[in-house]
Write a protein that holds these residues in place. Structure first.
Motif, mmCIF file in Angstrom:
data_model
loop_
_atom_site.group_PDB
_atom_site.id
_atom_site.type_symbol
_atom_site.label_atom_id
_atom_site.label_comp_id
_atom_site.label_asym_id
_atom_site.label_seq_id
_atom_site.Cartn_x
_atom_site.Cartn_y
_atom_site.Cartn_z
ATOM 1 N N GLU A 114 1.034 -1.426 0.008
ATOM 2 C CA GLU A 114 -0.513 0.081 -0.273
ATOM 3 C C GLU A 114 1.249 0.720 -0.110
ATOM 4 O OE1 GLU A 114 -0.358 -2.590 2.070
ATOM 5 O OE2 GLU A 114 -1.977 -3.489 1.425
ATOM 6 N N PHE A 115 1.482 1.086 0.729
ATOM 7 C CA PHE A 115 2.914 2.316 0.809
ATOM 8 C C PHE A 115 3.436 2.685 -0.443
ATOM 9 C CE2 PHE A 115 7.016 4.217 1.155
ATOM 10 C CZ PHE A 115 6.896 5.469 2.044
ATOM 11 N N THR A 149 2.766 1.844 -3.185
ATOM 12 C CA THR A 149 1.182 1.978 -4.164
ATOM 13 C C THR A 149 1.339 3.883 -3.936
ATOM 14 O OG1 THR A 149 0.248 -0.121 -4.313
ATOM 15 C CG2 THR A 149 -1.096 1.665 -5.216
ATOM 16 N N GLU A 150 0.861 4.127 -2.664
ATOM 17 C CA GLU A 150 0.806 5.296 -2.339
ATOM 18 C C GLU A 150 1.872 6.416 -3.284
ATOM 19 O OE1 GLU A 150 0.617 8.095 0.941
ATOM 20 O OE2 GLU A 150 0.049 6.254 1.524
ATOM 21 N N GLU A 176 1.962 6.396 -6.943
ATOM 22 C CA GLU A 176 0.598 7.906 -7.062
ATOM 23 C C GLU A 176 1.365 9.356 -6.626
ATOM 24 O OE1 GLU A 176 -2.698 7.090 -5.045
ATOM 25 O OE2 GLU A 176 -2.829 4.867 -6.358
ATOM 26 N N TYR A 177 2.275 9.471 -6.142
ATOM 27 C CA TYR A 177 2.505 10.805 -5.787
ATOM 28 C C TYR A 177 3.657 11.240 -7.450
ATOM 29 C CZ TYR A 177 1.084 11.149 -1.226
ATOM 30 O OH TYR A 177 0.801 11.757 -0.194
#
Length: 116
Positions: free
Chosen positions: A14-15, A17-18, A21-22
């Motif tokens: 999840e981290f 992926t975040e 995205e940034y």
């Protein structure tokens, strides 16, 4: 003096992926995102590249393909080790059988046949 080696860290999917995205939203460069989150630029670039592969934007092995490949390599290594163990056991068994035959030859009575 040179840079100190950073200890290896692990991050949740999840981290990652975040962070990807940034990077993909275009506001900040990969280098800036890496600095902001105290990450190595190389790691962030790898995450972005892998996300592009998984999305079909870039050629390469997807994450699921890489996991499967790693599992197959582990299984292959284990099977090779099993084969090696079986070969050694077979050689040991053959050596024992050879010793038993030699021992039997030395202790077996000699039967002389008479020439008639």
């Amino acid at each position: 003096m040179g840079k100190k080696k950073r200890p290896r860290r692990s991050f949740t999917p999840e981290f990652r992926t975040e962070i990807v995205e940034y990077c993909q939203c275009g506001d900040r460069s990969i280098g800036q995102v890496a600095k902001d989150f105290d990450l190595t630029e190389t790691a962030v670039r790898d995450w972005v590249r892998q996300a592009e592969v998984d999305a079909g934007v870039r050629d390469g092995l997807t994450s699921s393909d890489l996991k499967e490949l790693a599992a197959l390599r582990r299984e292959n290594r284990r099977l090779r080790e099993d084969i090696d163990i079986l070969k050694r056991a077979s050689l040991l068994q053959e050596d024992r059988a050879q010793l038993a035959r030699e021992r039997h030859r030395r202790t077996a009575p000699i039967h002389l046949q008479s020439a008639a």
